[in-house]
Design an enzyme around this catalytic site. Sequence first.
Site, short mmCIF file in Angstrom:
data_model
loop_
_atom_site.label_atom_id
_atom_site.label_comp_id
_atom_site.label_asym_id
_atom_site.label_seq_id
_atom_site.Cartn_x
_atom_site.Cartn_y
_atom_site.Cartn_z
N LYS A 9 22.82 54.60 21.62
CA LYS A 9 23.17 54.55 22.60
C LYS A 9 23.61 56.08 23.17
O LYS A 9 23.87 57.03 22.48
CB LYS A 9 24.44 53.66 22.64
N TYR A 49 20.54 42.40 27.36
CA TYR A 49 21.68 41.75 27.06
C TYR A 49 21.90 40.41 28.09
O TYR A 49 23.19 40.32 28.48
CB TYR A 49 22.88 42.69 27.54
N PHE A 57 32.65 42.25 31.48
CA PHE A 57 32.33 43.49 31.21
C PHE A 57 31.08 44.00 31.30
O PHE A 57 30.79 45.19 31.06
CB PHE A 57 33.15 43.90 29.80
N ARG A 85 21.97 46.14 10.40
CA ARG A 85 23.19 45.49 10.74
C ARG A 85 24.29 45.80 9.91
O ARG A 85 25.34 45.93 10.31
CB ARG A 85 22.86 43.83 11.22
N THR A 91 30.72 44.77 15.86
CA THR A 91 30.81 45.09 17.35
C THR A 91 31.72 46.30 17.62
O THR A 91 31.52 47.16 18.23
CB THR A 91 30.35 43.94 18.19
N ARG A 102 29.58 52.36 12.47
CA ARG A 102 30.47 52.25 13.53
C ARG A 102 31.92 52.55 13.23
O ARG A 102 32.69 53.20 13.98
CB ARG A 102 30.48 50.94 14.00
N ASN A 112 30.07 52.17 21.49
CA ASN A 112 30.07 51.99 19.78
C ASN A 112 28.79 52.32 19.27
O ASN A 112 28.05 51.73 18.37
CB ASN A 112 30.11 50.10 19.68
N HIS A 115 22.81 49.99 18.90
CA HIS A 115 22.37 48.61 18.88
C HIS A 115 21.42 48.40 17.90
O HIS A 115 20.54 49.41 17.73
CB HIS A 115 21.74 48.29 20.24
N GLU A 126 12.37 42.56 21.00
CA GLU A 126 12.82 43.92 21.30
C GLU A 126 11.79 44.79 21.20
O GLU A 126 11.51 45.83 21.89
CB GLU A 126 14.24 44.22 20.63
#
Length: 140
Positions: A9, A49, A57, A85, A91, A102, A112, A115, A126
Amino acid sequence: MEQTVVILKPDCVVRWLIWNVIQRYESLGLRLIASSMENLTEDLLKEHYAHLADKPFFPKIVSYMTSAPVMVQLWEWENAVAAVRKANWATNPAEATPWTVRWDYALTIDNNIVHASENLEDARAEKERFFSWISVVQYT
Ligand code: ADP
């Protein structure tokens, strides 16, 4: 062999953390088979998303994810989806376990770092979303 999609990100890119995160996945034995720097658009984020599009948010997500380029990556190996993951963890970085991406690098739930596809079905969708125009390589 599984494939999973990672997005490094904007905070990962602008804080010079790309290498650190790549190193985590490589150290698990995962293989990077495609990668590209991209500027995401609001339309694409609404699709990506979709499960969050009606959350209060969501505008914050759009403004964050469009604030700088991201690096989209396709990783491959057995259990790639779960492995990445797990390496990223929760998250919310405040709930992450030490020595996870993270925990080590993310600042807040809305900054964070990464993804990663949640399951195999998402990974396939994806891959289609982000890699239909990017070359994917194969090697052993
Ligand atoms: P994950 O990225 O761990 O798969 P989600 O799909 O639930 O988690 O959420 C997608 C992204 O939306 C998160 O990574 C985070 O950046 C953002 N997000 C999720 N929940 C919140 C929240 N309560 N407040 C702000 N941002 C959030």
